[in-house]
Write a protein that holds these residues in place. Structure first.
Motif, PDB file in Angstrom:
ATOM      1  N   ARG A 121      22.043  -4.619  -9.600  1.00 35.60           N
ATOM      2  CA  ARG A 121      21.598  -4.185 -10.991  1.00 35.60           C
ATOM      3  C   ARG A 121      19.913  -3.787 -12.054  1.00 35.60           C
ATOM      4  N   HIS A 122      19.013  -4.508 -11.283  1.00 33.51           N
ATOM      5  CA  HIS A 122      17.492  -4.303 -11.165  1.00 33.51           C
ATOM      6  C   HIS A 122      16.698  -4.675  -9.853  1.00 33.51           C
ATOM      7  N   ALA A 123      16.042  -4.282  -9.606  1.00 38.88           N
ATOM      8  CA  ALA A 123      15.273  -4.415  -8.185  1.00 38.88           C
ATOM      9  C   ALA A 123      13.884  -4.098  -8.127  1.00 38.88           C
ATOM     10  N   TYR A 124      12.693  -5.158  -7.580  1.00 31.93           N
ATOM     11  CA  TYR A 124      10.895  -5.350  -8.098  1.00 31.93           C
ATOM     12  C   TYR A 124      10.949  -4.937  -6.697  1.00 31.93           C
ATOM     13  N   TRP A 125       9.956  -4.515  -6.378  1.00 32.29           N
ATOM     14  CA  TRP A 125       9.044  -5.483  -5.140  1.00 32.29           C
ATOM     15  C   TRP A 125       7.680  -5.388  -5.528  1.00 32.29           C
ATOM     16  N   LEU A 126       7.463  -6.813  -5.316  1.00 31.13           N
ATOM     17  CA  LEU A 126       5.860  -7.481  -5.705  1.00 31.13           C
ATOM     18  C   LEU A 126       5.410  -7.188  -3.933  1.00 31.13           C
ATOM     19  N   ASN A 127       3.908  -6.976  -4.433  1.00 22.73           N
ATOM     20  CA  ASN A 127       3.391  -6.715  -3.526  1.00 22.73           C
ATOM     21  C   ASN A 127       1.765  -7.441  -3.364  1.00 22.73           C
ATOM     22  N   PRO A 128       1.621  -8.386  -2.304  1.00 19.69           N
ATOM     23  CA  PRO A 128       0.102  -9.272  -2.342  1.00 19.69           C
ATOM     24  C   PRO A 128      -0.942  -8.189  -2.651  1.00 19.69           C
ATOM     25  N   GLU A 129      -0.946  -7.184  -2.435  1.00 17.62           N
ATOM     26  CA  GLU A 129      -2.033  -6.439  -1.873  1.00 17.62           C
ATOM     27  C   GLU A 129      -2.609  -5.790  -2.965  1.00 17.62           C
ATOM     28  N   ARG A 130      -4.003  -5.545  -3.409  1.00 18.31           N
ATOM     29  CA  ARG A 130      -4.381  -4.390  -4.269  1.00 18.31           C
ATOM     30  C   ARG A 130      -3.637  -3.067  -4.266  1.00 18.31           C
ATOM     31  N   THR A 131      -3.547  -2.727  -5.834  1.00 22.48           N
ATOM     32  CA  THR A 131      -2.401  -1.215  -5.374  1.00 22.48           C
ATOM     33  C   THR A 131      -3.477   0.113  -5.074  1.00 22.48           C
ATOM     34  N   SER A 132      -5.014  -0.529  -4.546  1.00 20.24           N
ATOM     35  CA  SER A 132      -6.202   0.675  -4.257  1.00 20.24           C
ATOM     36  C   SER A 132      -5.818   0.314  -3.096  1.00 20.24           C
ATOM     37  N   LEU A 133      -5.135  -0.783  -1.772  1.00 23.24           N
ATOM     38  CA  LEU A 133      -5.099  -1.081  -0.538  1.00 23.24           C
ATOM     39  C   LEU A 133      -3.614   0.225   0.070  1.00 23.24           C
ATOM     40  N   TRP A 134      -2.602   0.266  -0.765  1.00 23.67           N
ATOM     41  CA  TRP A 134      -1.561   1.043  -0.992  1.00 23.67           C
ATOM     42  C   TRP A 134      -1.272   2.130   0.123  1.00 23.67           C
ATOM     43  N   GLY A 140       6.847  -8.814   0.106  1.00 22.88           N
ATOM     44  CA  GLY A 140       5.648  -8.116   1.646  1.00 22.88           C
ATOM     45  C   GLY A 140       5.173  -7.546   1.038  1.00 22.88           C
ATOM     46  N   ASP A 141       4.191  -7.208   1.526  1.00 24.51           N
ATOM     47  CA  ASP A 141       2.921  -6.147   1.974  1.00 24.51           C
ATOM     48  C   ASP A 141       3.134  -4.854   2.162  1.00 24.51           C
ATOM     49  N   ALA A 142       4.620  -4.515   2.802  1.00 30.68           N
ATOM     50  CA  ALA A 142       4.790  -2.509   3.158  1.00 30.68           C
ATOM     51  C   ALA A 142       3.920  -2.576   4.233  1.00 30.68           C
ATOM     52  N   ARG A 143       3.600  -3.697   5.355  1.00 34.61           N
ATOM     53  CA  ARG A 143       2.901  -2.935   5.884  1.00 34.61           C
ATOM     54  C   ARG A 143       3.449  -2.729   7.517  1.00 34.61           C
ATOM     55  N   THR A 144       4.072  -1.732   8.080  1.00 38.37           N
ATOM     56  CA  THR A 144       5.263  -0.902   9.029  1.00 38.37           C
ATOM     57  C   THR A 144       4.528  -1.638  10.294  1.00 38.37           C
ATOM     58  N   ASN A 145       3.052  -1.420  10.388  1.00 43.01           N
ATOM     59  CA  ASN A 145       2.556  -1.878  11.729  1.00 43.01           C
ATOM     60  C   ASN A 145       3.503  -0.250  12.294  1.00 43.01           C
ATOM     61  N   GLY A 146       3.271   0.789  11.629  1.00 45.52           N
ATOM     62  CA  GLY A 146       3.832   1.962  12.402  1.00 45.52           C
ATOM     63  C   GLY A 146       4.662   2.292  12.414  1.00 45.52           C
ATOM     64  N   GLY A 147       5.788   1.699  12.119  1.00 47.89           N
ATOM     65  CA  GLY A 147       7.598   1.899  12.062  1.00 47.89           C
ATOM     66  C   GLY A 147       7.516   2.507  11.136  1.00 47.89           C
TER      67      GLY A 147
END
Length: 466
Positions: free
Chosen positions: A418-431, A396-403
């Motif tokens: 055991r392992h956890a990873y987050w795959l974000n489809p947005e550019r790092t510069s937009l995080w 996900g893009d981690a955009r919470t819509n202000g929530g």
């Protein structure tokens, strides 16, 4: 015009070829020195007389993977164009838009590819020029636009006229109306591609081949950003799932073989060294027998992010043999398990996204993503899906819509896995921008930019345990 271009190509052919290969590499086609040597040998044998034969020879030497041919063809047309400047037929006088449409309808009905190529050049020259009153060498204010050409010509509106002409040309043949329409659409799309190629060629003469190649050639399917992919590009990506999954399965199996080696078994190593005078030339290792990991996917299915999640779910489905257990959960502002939709034998890649949105309970309010509520529901209802052998992938893009981002719920999930990873489809510069909580989430879980299939394949190979 052809003779002039052929003379220029022969004069600097090695330089032209190396520039061509360099541009292919920048477009994601891995052509190295050995492929370049093969391409030069092919040119030496084939010569420059037959352009299409030369194209096929270079493609055989330089293209190694599926899905790259469209990029190769567009780049080839820039570096080895059919001619320079306007075609001779376009200089004889201006042609009205209505006359172009009439000729195009006839060419489409007859499937006359040569006529369509000529009409594409004429259309770009007559309808695609912008920068009125400026000469062709005056800089960035003038040029040729494929979009402007197609907007003015409107070839898609010719379908009924072409269908009537085709049925008149084929009186004795029993074509169905539906098949005719599909064939006409294919021909119109082919003509649109010719217009785009002609506009690129004319623009390259004005602004330089490398600049046009960098900005005007559509990327290969595995380099298209998930968030901006069109419907046809997403369909291409779905078709690429199973070839990609076979490649990734091979890589994961190789990693599993390598990691099955444990620490050195000292007693067996010393025993082996007796045959070599006490020198341990052949170390012995304790064999590890790791079990296949479990995987849990937590996927945001809202808006444009849904295309990214849909493709990743299909990829995990295709890789199911690499895992002992797969569980898949989707959310928008509510979380629901969709494992049966993804891993079921009747899962249809074309319809998966639609089935998830219609059959799962993912939204209770306004259809906008609410990560805080979704994470809370997951911890309340499905936290037992995460255990000491589980690898969690959050998409996900981690955009919470202000929530509220609900960082505590994410900590509970990560703490059990055991392992956890987050795959974000947005550019790092937009995080750090807007309503994104990516930076806050990245403090808890390892987050990676994952914008296209190329990055996703590398991350799956690198991150998933074996």
């Amino acid at each position: 015009m052809k003779e002039q271009e052929a003379g220029e190509q022969e004069a600097g052919l090695p330089e032209r070829l190396t520039e061509f290969v360099r541009t292919l590499r920048s477009q994601g086609i891995p052509a190295g020195p050995s492929e370049t040597v093969d391409a030069a040998a092919a040119l030496e044998v084939l010569g420059l007389d037959d352009r299409e034969q030369m194209r096929e020879g270079l493609a055989a030497a330089l293209v190694r993977r599926g899905g790259q041919r469209a990029v190769f063809d567009a780049t080839f047309d820039l570096y080895f164009p059919l001619g320079i400047g306007a075609r001779e037929q376009t200089r004889e006088g201006s042609t009205s838009r209505d006359h172009l449409r009439e000729e195009l309808a006839a060419a489409l009905a007859a499937n006359d590819e040569a006529a369509m190529a000529q009409l594409a050049a004429m259309a770009v020259d007559e309808l695609g020029r912008y920068g009125v009153g400026q000469g062709p060498g005056s800089g960035s204010g003038t040029g040729w636009s494929a979009h402007q050409t197609l907007e003015r010509l409107q070839p898609q509106t010719l379908l009924v006229r072409v269908l009537t002409q085709m049925q008149g040309l084929a009186e004795a043949e029993s074509f169905t109306d539906r098949l005719d329409r599909e064939e006409i659409r294919r021909r119109i799309e082919s003509f649109r591609g010719l217009v785009r190629g002609e506009a690129r060629r004319r623009a390259a003469e004005l602004r330089g081949r490398e600049r046009v190649a960098r900005h005007a050639i559509p990327p290969a399917a595995d380099r298209v950003d998930f968030l901006v992919a069109s419907r046809s590009q997403l369909a291409d990506l779905r078709r690429a799932v199973y070839p990609l999954s076979r490649k990734l399965a091979t890589r994961l199996a190789a990693r599993r073989r390598r990691t099955s080696r444990g620490r050195i078994d000292l007693r067996r190593t010393l025993r082996r060294s007796l045959s070599t005078g006490g020198v341990p030339l052949r170390p012995a290792f304790r064999q590890r027998r790791p079990g296949r990991p479990e995987i849990v996917l937590l996927c945001d299915m809202s808006g444009s992010v849904a295309g990214f999640a849909n493709f990743t779910m299909l990829l995990v489905q295709a890789l199911h043999d690499q895992f002992s257990k797969i569980r898949v959960f989707a959310f928008i502002d509510s979380t629901d398990e969709i494992t049966h939709l993804v891993t079921g034998g009747d899962a249809d890649p074309q319809a998966l996204g639609g089935r998830v949105l219609t059959e799962a309970e993912l939204s209770k309010w306004d259809g906008h993503s609410d990560y805080g509520t979704a994470l809370r529901e997951f911890t309340e209802r499905y936290l037992d899906a995460v255990g000491p052998r589980t690898s969690v992938l959050i998409l996900g893009d981690a955009r919470t819509n202000g929530g509220d981002p609900n960082l505590d719920a994410l900590r509970r999930i990560v703490g059990r896995a055991r392992h956890a990873y987050w795959l974000n489809p947005e550019r790092t510069s937009l995080w750090p921008t807007g309503d994104s909580a990516a930076i806050a989430y990245a403090d808890i879980v390892e987050m990676h930019e994952c914008r296209n299939v190329e990055q996703l394949g590398g991350l799956v190979t690198k991150l998933l345990p074996v």
